[in-house]
Design a protein around this motif. Structure first.
Motif, PDB file in Angstrom:
ATOM      1  N   ARG A  10       1.140  -8.833  -6.850  1.00  0.00           N
ATOM      2  CA  ARG A  10       0.512  -7.878  -5.881  1.00  0.00           C
ATOM      3  C   ARG A  10      -0.242  -6.715  -6.676  1.00  0.00           C
ATOM      4  O   ARG A  10      -0.058  -6.466  -7.966  1.00  0.00           O
ATOM      5  CB  ARG A  10       1.609  -7.155  -4.998  1.00  0.00           C
ATOM      6  CG  ARG A  10       2.334  -5.753  -5.350  1.00  0.00           C
ATOM      7  CD  ARG A  10       2.905  -5.734  -6.601  1.00  0.00           C
ATOM      8  NE  ARG A  10       3.858  -4.528  -6.934  1.00  0.00           N
ATOM      9  CZ  ARG A  10       3.466  -3.415  -7.554  1.00  0.00           C
ATOM     10  NH1 ARG A  10       2.235  -3.344  -7.836  1.00  0.00           N
ATOM     11  NH2 ARG A  10       4.501  -2.469  -7.464  1.00  0.00           N
ATOM     12  N   ALA A  12      -1.695  -3.116  -5.817  1.00  0.00           N
ATOM     13  CA  ALA A  12      -1.214  -1.896  -4.949  1.00  0.00           C
ATOM     14  C   ALA A  12      -1.898  -0.834  -4.841  1.00  0.00           C
ATOM     15  O   ALA A  12      -1.323   0.284  -5.279  1.00  0.00           O
ATOM     16  CB  ALA A  12       0.319  -1.871  -5.177  1.00  0.00           C
ATOM     17  N   PRO A  13      -3.289  -0.803  -4.663  1.00  0.00           N
ATOM     18  CA  PRO A  13      -3.950   0.388  -4.801  1.00  0.00           C
ATOM     19  C   PRO A  13      -3.742   1.567  -3.679  1.00  0.00           C
ATOM     20  O   PRO A  13      -3.445   0.875  -2.524  1.00  0.00           O
ATOM     21  CB  PRO A  13      -5.429   0.079  -4.583  1.00  0.00           C
ATOM     22  CG  PRO A  13      -5.243  -1.268  -3.917  1.00  0.00           C
ATOM     23  CD  PRO A  13      -4.211  -1.957  -4.047  1.00  0.00           C
ATOM     24  N   SER A  14      -3.804   2.791  -4.008  1.00  0.00           N
ATOM     25  CA  SER A  14      -3.963   3.560  -2.838  1.00  0.00           C
ATOM     26  C   SER A  14      -5.271   3.804  -2.391  1.00  0.00           C
ATOM     27  O   SER A  14      -6.202   3.932  -3.198  1.00  0.00           O
ATOM     28  CB  SER A  14      -3.048   4.911  -3.095  1.00  0.00           C
ATOM     29  OG  SER A  14      -3.588   5.335  -4.486  1.00  0.00           O
ATOM     30  N   ASP A  46      -1.094   1.012  -0.831  1.00  0.00           N
ATOM     31  CA  ASP A  46      -0.024   2.112  -0.956  1.00  0.00           C
ATOM     32  C   ASP A  46      -0.749   3.276  -0.159  1.00  0.00           C
ATOM     33  O   ASP A  46      -1.511   4.186  -0.879  1.00  0.00           O
ATOM     34  CB  ASP A  46       0.277   2.348  -2.324  1.00  0.00           C
ATOM     35  CG  ASP A  46       1.104   1.375  -2.759  1.00  0.00           C
ATOM     36  OD1 ASP A  46       1.376   0.351  -2.180  1.00  0.00           O
ATOM     37  OD2 ASP A  46       1.470   1.535  -4.104  1.00  0.00           O
ATOM     38  N   TYR A 188       5.040   7.770  -3.434  1.00  0.00           N
ATOM     39  CA  TYR A 188       5.005   6.381  -3.630  1.00  0.00           C
ATOM     40  C   TYR A 188       6.426   5.580  -4.004  1.00  0.00           C
ATOM     41  O   TYR A 188       6.356   4.166  -3.700  1.00  0.00           O
ATOM     42  CB  TYR A 188       3.963   6.278  -4.996  1.00  0.00           C
ATOM     43  CG  TYR A 188       4.014   5.261  -5.822  1.00  0.00           C
ATOM     44  CD1 TYR A 188       3.502   4.066  -5.664  1.00  0.00           C
ATOM     45  CD2 TYR A 188       4.852   5.233  -7.129  1.00  0.00           C
ATOM     46  CE1 TYR A 188       3.787   3.009  -6.471  1.00  0.00           C
ATOM     47  CE2 TYR A 188       4.886   4.261  -8.028  1.00  0.00           C
ATOM     48  CZ  TYR A 188       4.339   3.298  -7.967  1.00  0.00           C
ATOM     49  OH  TYR A 188       4.480   2.182  -8.508  1.00  0.00           O
ATOM     50  N   SER A 192       7.112   1.742  -2.459  1.00  0.00           N
ATOM     51  CA  SER A 192       6.744   0.455  -3.568  1.00  0.00           C
ATOM     52  C   SER A 192       7.769  -0.531  -3.792  1.00  0.00           C
ATOM     53  O   SER A 192       7.874  -1.641  -3.679  1.00  0.00           O
ATOM     54  CB  SER A 192       6.057   1.212  -4.900  1.00  0.00           C
ATOM     55  OG  SER A 192       5.831   0.234  -5.517  1.00  0.00           O
ATOM     56  N   ARG A 206       0.753  -3.689 -13.813  1.00  0.00           N
ATOM     57  CA  ARG A 206       0.071  -2.466 -13.689  1.00  0.00           C
ATOM     58  C   ARG A 206      -0.199  -1.474 -14.946  1.00  0.00           C
ATOM     59  O   ARG A 206       0.166  -1.829 -15.900  1.00  0.00           O
ATOM     60  CB  ARG A 206       0.838  -1.597 -12.740  1.00  0.00           C
ATOM     61  CG  ARG A 206       2.259  -1.168 -13.189  1.00  0.00           C
ATOM     62  CD  ARG A 206       2.931  -0.577 -12.021  1.00  0.00           C
ATOM     63  NE  ARG A 206       4.514  -0.343 -12.548  1.00  0.00           N
ATOM     64  CZ  ARG A 206       5.525  -0.068 -12.056  1.00  0.00           C
ATOM     65  NH1 ARG A 206       5.238  -0.085 -10.769  1.00  0.00           N
ATOM     66  NH2 ARG A 206       6.578   0.049 -12.294  1.00  0.00           N
ATOM     67  N   HIS A 210       2.388   3.811 -15.541  1.00  0.00           N
ATOM     68  CA  HIS A 210       3.582   3.802 -14.624  1.00  0.00           C
ATOM     69  C   HIS A 210       4.933   3.524 -15.355  1.00  0.00           C
ATOM     70  O   HIS A 210       6.008   3.140 -14.962  1.00  0.00           O
ATOM     71  CB  HIS A 210       3.495   2.719 -13.673  1.00  0.00           C
ATOM     72  CG  HIS A 210       2.388   3.065 -12.342  1.00  0.00           C
ATOM     73  ND1 HIS A 210       2.823   4.024 -11.416  1.00  0.00           N
ATOM     74  CD2 HIS A 210       0.965   2.916 -12.263  1.00  0.00           C
ATOM     75  CE1 HIS A 210       1.930   4.192 -10.637  1.00  0.00           C
ATOM     76  NE2 HIS A 210       0.731   3.516 -10.996  1.00  0.00           N
TER      77      HIS A 210
HETATM   78  N1  GLU Z   1      -0.263   2.676  -5.778  1.00  0.00           N
HETATM   79  C1  GLU Z   1       0.118   2.638  -7.105  1.00  0.00           C
HETATM   80  C2  GLU Z   1      -1.105   2.843  -8.185  1.00  0.00           C
HETATM   81  O1  GLU Z   1      -2.350   2.650  -7.479  1.00  0.00           O
HETATM   82  C3  GLU Z   1       0.533   1.338  -7.600  1.00  0.00           C
HETATM   83  C4  GLU Z   1       1.530   1.286  -8.572  1.00  0.00           C
HETATM   84  C5  GLU Z   1       2.070  -0.001  -8.803  1.00  0.00           C
HETATM   85  O2  GLU Z   1       1.319  -1.217  -9.029  1.00  0.00           O
HETATM   86  O3  GLU Z   1       3.369   0.037  -8.666  1.00  0.00           O
HETATM   87  O4  GLU Z   1      -0.931   3.330  -9.201  1.00  0.00           O
END
Ligand code: GLU
Length: 451
Positions: A10, A12-14, A46, A188, A192, A206, A210
């Motif tokens: 996946r 998963a951008p905000s 997200d 978040y 997640s 990612r 993170h």
């Molecule tokens: N929303 C997070 C971000 O954009 C997602 C991080 C992830 O992939 O878990 O950094």
């Protein structure tokens, strides 16, 4: 052989801004690895931060993925899934893994300041764990609303990172993370993990920003009765001066690059290959790029890149693209081009839109600018034009005849012909252009007529 279900990746951008080349790196790695493994690629917004998330950014991100050639197999929005997170919160509370804390930001700042002054790491002291029911009732009577912290196991959490190899984090060195804000909104971390579990995500690729979250998330996956996915944390992209890219600043947004006429495959090749042991080089398809993806070859150092390299990469990408890859886009430019046209001109393009100029050279009338000295020679060259049908071999015979009849060779022979026929000093092989222009147009231009 035991059945292994296909992997689920996946992105998963905000949706709090336009995505940039660095985000494209994350999206592409996930999409291409999913593609190679016959797996699924999910786009997950997200968007639990209702203040900063905007529908138009989500829309723009979805469009950017289509432009890059990696439309997701599914799209989900966390704002549609709040019930799942609420249920998880109840479970964690029931297990004693989520506890209410009442400190204000100022109080927490003060605590951290004191810890630093004493040379201690600024880790939350868990004071809220010691609160009795009566303490809590008193704080709530004062009008305080709790935020909710996840009680970490304070143990060594380890995983094998797809990029970084074996990793170990002692969660005793971390503050118990806040999962739910005082206003009831989710940070978040919890959504997640809940989603990754619910969606059967097998692989999380990612940015390395993170890495620390990962230990917390692994504890959370396990607390919720699941197994953590595989993790891979790639290096982040920076500009030549070391400055990071920021979504909020709109740095090198994909939208801006698209509008500047950069090729999506050039952006993709740069985003995926920079900062790896594979050279950044143009590719003719996403499949070719997929074949080059190797998490183990991603460097640990930041991936520095120079946006000034992009136009050159765009040009070199165009020079490789097969007709099928551009047919629809040429049609959108209003060019009813065929493969012969494309193969003739692609090597001379810096931007796809430059094809229009060559289209006009082949298909629209123009008045040639002919130097007086060349007029007679060009008329002779027109006299010896062979009859149609013309093909790629026509030029060779014609040029030999023009050379003999006109008594010219070298630049004096070729340059006036090119200038009269195309109006330009340089360009595609005339051998390829002649059949595209057709005899009537070629003859007219050689004789100085508008044709
Ligand atoms: N929303 C997070 C971000 O954009 C997602 C991080 C992830 O992939 O878990 O950094």
């Amino acid at each position: 052989m035991p059945y292994t279900p296909p992997p689920v990746f996946r992105f998963a951008p905000s949706p709090t801004g336009l995505i940039h080349v660095g985000n494209a790196r994350t999206a592409l790695l996930n999409a291409l690895l999913a593609r190679r493994a016959g797996g699924t690629f999910v786009l997950r917004f997200d968007d639990t931060d209702a203040v900063r998330s905007r529908a138009e950014f989500a829309e723009a991100i979805a469009q950017d993925l289509v432009w890059l050639g990696i439309p997701p197999d599914h799209t989900v929005r966390q704002s549609d899934r709040l019930r799942l997170y609420e249920a998880a919160v109840e479970r964690l509370k029931g297990m004693g893994r989520l506890y209410p804390a009442y400190e204000t930001e100022e109080e927490l700042d003060l605590k951290r300041g004191l810890q630093r002054a004493r040379g201690l790491p600024p880790v939350y002291d868990r004071a809220a764990l010691a609160l009795s029911a009566a303490d809590r009732a008193r704080l709530e009577a004062e009008g305080r609303r709790p935020h909710w912290r996840f009680r970490l196991d304070q143990r060594l959490v380890s995983w094998i990172d797809g990029v970084r190899g074996p990793q170990q984090v002692d969660t005793a060195s971390l503050s118990d993370p806040v999962l739910v804000r005082a206003d009831g909104s989710f940070l978040y971390t919890l959504p997640s993990v809940v989603d990754d579990l619910d969606m059967g995500v097998t692989d999380v690729v990612r940015g390395e920003d993170h890495v620390t979250n990962t230990a917390v998330q692994i504890e959370l996956f396990e607390a919720l009765g699941g197994t953590a996915p595989r993790f891979a944390h790639h290096n982040l992209l920076t500009l030549p001066n070391g400055e990071g890219l920021s979504k909020r600043l709109g740095h090198l947004s994909l939208k801006a690059l698209r509008e500047a006429g950069e090729e999506p495959l050039a952006v993709a090749a740069l985003a995926v290959l920079v900062g790896t042991s594979e050279a950044v080089a143009p590719v003719e398809s996403l499949d070719a790029l997929t074949a080059k993806v190797d998490l183990a070859r991603i460097s640990r150092a930041p991936a520095r890149f120079d946006p000034a390299d992009l136009p050159g990469l765009t040009a070199r990408t165009l020079h490789l693209l097969p007709f099928a890859a551009v047919k629809a886009r040429l049609a959108e430019l209003g060019l009813a081009a065929d493969e012969a046209f494309w193969l003739a001109v692609r090597g001379n393009l810096e931007r796809l839109a430059d094809a229009r100029g060559w289209w006009d050279v082949c298909r629209s009338d123009m008045t040639p600018a002919i130097a007086d000295d060349d007029r007679a020679f060009l008329a002779v060259a027109a006299d010896v034009l062979p009859p149609e049908p013309w093909d790629g071999t026509t030029y060779k015979g014609w040029i030999a005849a023009a050379k003999a009849a006109g008594g010219r060779s070298g630049r004096a022979l070729f340059h006036p012909l090119r200038l009269a026929l195309t109006g330009r000093e340089t360009g595609p092989e005339l051998a390829a252009l002649l059949p595209l222009m057709g005899r009537a147009r070629v003859e007219g231009r050689l004789r100085g007529r508008t044709a």
